[in-house]
Design a protein around this motif. Structure first.
Motif: not given
Length: 92
Positions: A43-45, A61-65, A72-73
């Motif tokens: 869902a986050l993606i 964006t997700l790496r920052t969060r 994560i990548r």
């Protein structure tokens, strides 16, 4: 190594809709033949898949969060590949 390039832009396939489903207490993908209940990571993606952001922007964006999450990548790219393979997403 992923077959998905950073500059590609993912978009939900026609007929698919991402939304919160109160009855499921989860985000889902709705499509004409049914529904896919998503886990939190998916869902986050998918909430970042808007047909405008490229893959690198979603990853950044997700790496920052979640800056303390190793790999994560690779996890994001793997999910995008699975979603594409399941015909949930298209890339341009």
């Amino acid at each position: 190594m992923s077959a998905i390039a950073d500059e590609q832009i993912p978009n939900l396939r026609r007929g698919f809709r991402f939304q919160w489903e109160p009855a499921q207490q989860a985000h889902v993908l709705l499509y004409p033949e049914g529904m896919i209940k998503l886990n939190e990571a998916a869902a986050l993606i998918l909430e970042l898949v808007d047909g405008e952001r490229h893959v690198a922007a979603i990853v950044d964006t997700l790496r920052t969060r979640f800056d303390n999450v190793p790999g994560i990548r690779e996890d994001i790219l793997e999910f995008l590949e699975v979603a594409h393979g399941n015909h949930w997403l298209e890339f341009r």
